[in-house]
Write an enzyme that holds these catalytic residues in place. Sequence first.
Site, PDB file in Angstrom:
ATOM      1  N   ALA A   1      -0.745  10.565  -6.152  1.00 49.82           N
ATOM      2  CA  ALA A   1      -0.807   9.548  -5.099  1.00 49.82           C
ATOM      3  C   ALA A   1      -2.049   8.678  -5.183  1.00 49.82           C
ATOM      4  O   ALA A   1      -2.119   7.629  -4.551  1.00 49.82           O
ATOM      5  CB  ALA A   1      -0.739  10.228  -3.728  1.00 49.82           C
TER       6      ALA A   1
ATOM      7  N   THR B   1      -6.717  16.374  -1.733  1.00 55.81           N
ATOM      8  CA  THR B   1      -5.741  17.136  -2.516  1.00 55.81           C
ATOM      9  C   THR B   1      -5.002  18.174  -1.657  1.00 55.81           C
ATOM     10  O   THR B   1      -3.820  18.435  -1.878  1.00 55.81           O
ATOM     11  CB  THR B   1      -6.435  17.834  -3.704  1.00 55.81           C
ATOM     12  OG1 THR B   1      -7.603  18.523  -3.217  1.00 55.81           O
ATOM     13  CG2 THR B   1      -6.869  16.844  -4.765  1.00 55.81           C
TER      14      THR B   1
ATOM     15  N   ARG C   1     -10.741   3.148 -10.879  1.00 61.45           N
ATOM     16  CA  ARG C   1     -11.554   2.886 -12.066  1.00 61.45           C
ATOM     17  C   ARG C   1     -10.749   2.356 -13.256  1.00 61.45           C
ATOM     18  O   ARG C   1     -11.329   1.934 -14.258  1.00 61.45           O
ATOM     19  CB  ARG C   1     -12.322   4.154 -12.462  1.00 61.45           C
ATOM     20  CG  ARG C   1     -13.579   4.330 -11.631  1.00 61.45           C
ATOM     21  CD  ARG C   1     -14.298   5.604 -11.997  1.00 61.45           C
ATOM     22  NE  ARG C   1     -13.677   6.774 -11.381  1.00 61.45           N
ATOM     23  CZ  ARG C   1     -13.890   8.024 -11.784  1.00 61.45           C
ATOM     24  NH1 ARG C   1     -14.689   8.257 -12.798  1.00 61.45           N
ATOM     25  NH2 ARG C   1     -13.305   9.025 -11.163  1.00 61.45           N
TER      26      ARG C   1
ATOM     27  N   TYR D   1      21.638 -21.465 -36.821  1.00 62.06           N
ATOM     28  CA  TYR D   1      21.558 -21.926 -35.430  1.00 62.06           C
ATOM     29  C   TYR D   1      21.670 -23.439 -35.383  1.00 62.06           C
ATOM     30  O   TYR D   1      20.921 -24.143 -36.078  1.00 62.06           O
ATOM     31  CB  TYR D   1      20.208 -21.463 -34.861  1.00 62.06           C
ATOM     32  CG  TYR D   1      20.002 -21.716 -33.393  1.00 62.06           C
ATOM     33  CD1 TYR D   1      20.969 -21.364 -32.448  1.00 62.06           C
ATOM     34  CD2 TYR D   1      18.816 -22.302 -32.938  1.00 62.06           C
ATOM     35  CE1 TYR D   1      20.746 -21.577 -31.093  1.00 62.06           C
ATOM     36  CE2 TYR D   1      18.596 -22.522 -31.589  1.00 62.06           C
ATOM     37  CZ  TYR D   1      19.566 -22.152 -30.668  1.00 62.06           C
ATOM     38  OH  TYR D   1      19.359 -22.370 -29.327  1.00 62.06           O
TER      39      TYR D   1
END
Length: 454
Positions: free
Chosen positions: A10, A79, A15, A385
């Site tokens: 989560a 945590t 950083r 093409y």
Amino acid sequence: MNLCIVILAAGKGTRMRSDLPKVLHSLGGQPLLSHAMATARQFSDAMIHVVIGHGAERIRETFSDAGVQWVEQTEQLGTGHAVAQAMAGIPDDATVLVMYGDVPLIRQSTLAPLCDIAGQGFVGVLTAEPDDPTGYGRILHHADGSISGIVEEKDATPSEKTIREINTGFIAAPAAKLRRWIDALDNNNSQGEYYLTDVVARAVADGVSVRGLSTDSIEEVLGINDRMQLAAQERCFQYRRAVECMRDGITLIDPARFDLRGKLQAGEDVIIDINAVLEGNVCLGNRVMIGPNVVLSNVTIGDDVTILANCVIEDAEIGNAARIGPFARIRPETRLADNTHVGNFVEIKKSDIGKGSKVNHLSYIGDTTVGMDVNIGAGTITCNYDGANKHRTVIGDNAFIGSDTQLVAPVKVGVGATIGAGSTITRDAPDGELTLSRCEQKTRSGWQRPVKKK
Ligand code: UD1
Ligand code: CA
């Protein structure tokens, strides 16, 4: 064992300085989170709960068919709080293992003993002794050597900071007890967070023994917080892949300059030179030689094939004894049959090149079917093409296309036909005949070059 694995993912990953959620950054060609998920899946029958917060929507979309339970943690309060969100979906009789979405290299074999400890009713904590323990939670012990708790770096006293044994974060515990300890967590600490690590002291207070399991393999427990760590873990990951390849009998000229970002299957006596990048599913036959700086993406290559330096080959099939490069580009939906040669500065797209045919120099072959034993001269271009649609070129067996020819598609060159060099072919060229389009050559005798005015 009824195992529930909780993967924490989560966090924001500030950083990384990125718009992309941290666990979606790529490692070994796959999003970071996929590595922890794959390891979790090696515990067969485990229920996997992934706690997400920052970038939750993008993470869910990326792993839409992962078969995991998504748990949303809207505010990252620590945590312990993150695991608490997942506990709602975990039954009391389960064993819980906590893993991390940003720790990609952990091995299942390292975690299995932790789960066994928890299966016996105890708490298992994976510890390590890195050269520099700064930043990690430290393991505290009673006088008798048993674990008494974990203290975070930011809450540690100077003497606690001298402890070298650290908490890797990986922890396993019986669900019913863990729920009780987590419910009782507080956030009275320097970071104002609910620490998962505090369950250790609670377990001890409850008389439940906490067993530390120490690992020597530091790379397995290193998390990724910034792009330097991402690069370092990428190299560790690639070195592991390189070692697996060499064990499987592949010669790598330099395992430090090898990047496998997908799956590689190879026959015997394959040699891969430096700076190869392999993506998707790559399948190499026996005695294949891959030169330096070659990129292979979703390719199947037969036996005795040589790919010389600096080739890029994508979504293609290469037959036995083909020789490609240097500097060739083979684009998607191309099939080169056995004994074909494709040389330098040749681009081939969506084409079949028949057995023994050669396109050796400076050509573009697109939307083309080339028969067997055809020789395509230097600088041949299929003009496939018209600015709106693509058209096919068909070249029969044994045809010879002179250098610097333009084949304006749709067009057919017959079996055994010869095209004179420098031709622009706009209509079908018949079997067995010489066809050419060329202005008559003139000489103006006595003509003088201009000279510079004085
Ligand atoms: C944690 C441990 C520390 C250990 C270290 C190992 C705690 C309190 N500390 O510290 O003892 O040495 O890992 O790397 O557990 N996360 C969430 N939701 C949250 C907070 C974190 O999902 O509310 C996720 C993060 O995305 C990250 C992981 O949990 O993947 C670890 O969080 P982090 O804040 O980096 O913990 P550390 O301070 O490194
Ligand atoms: Ca961390």
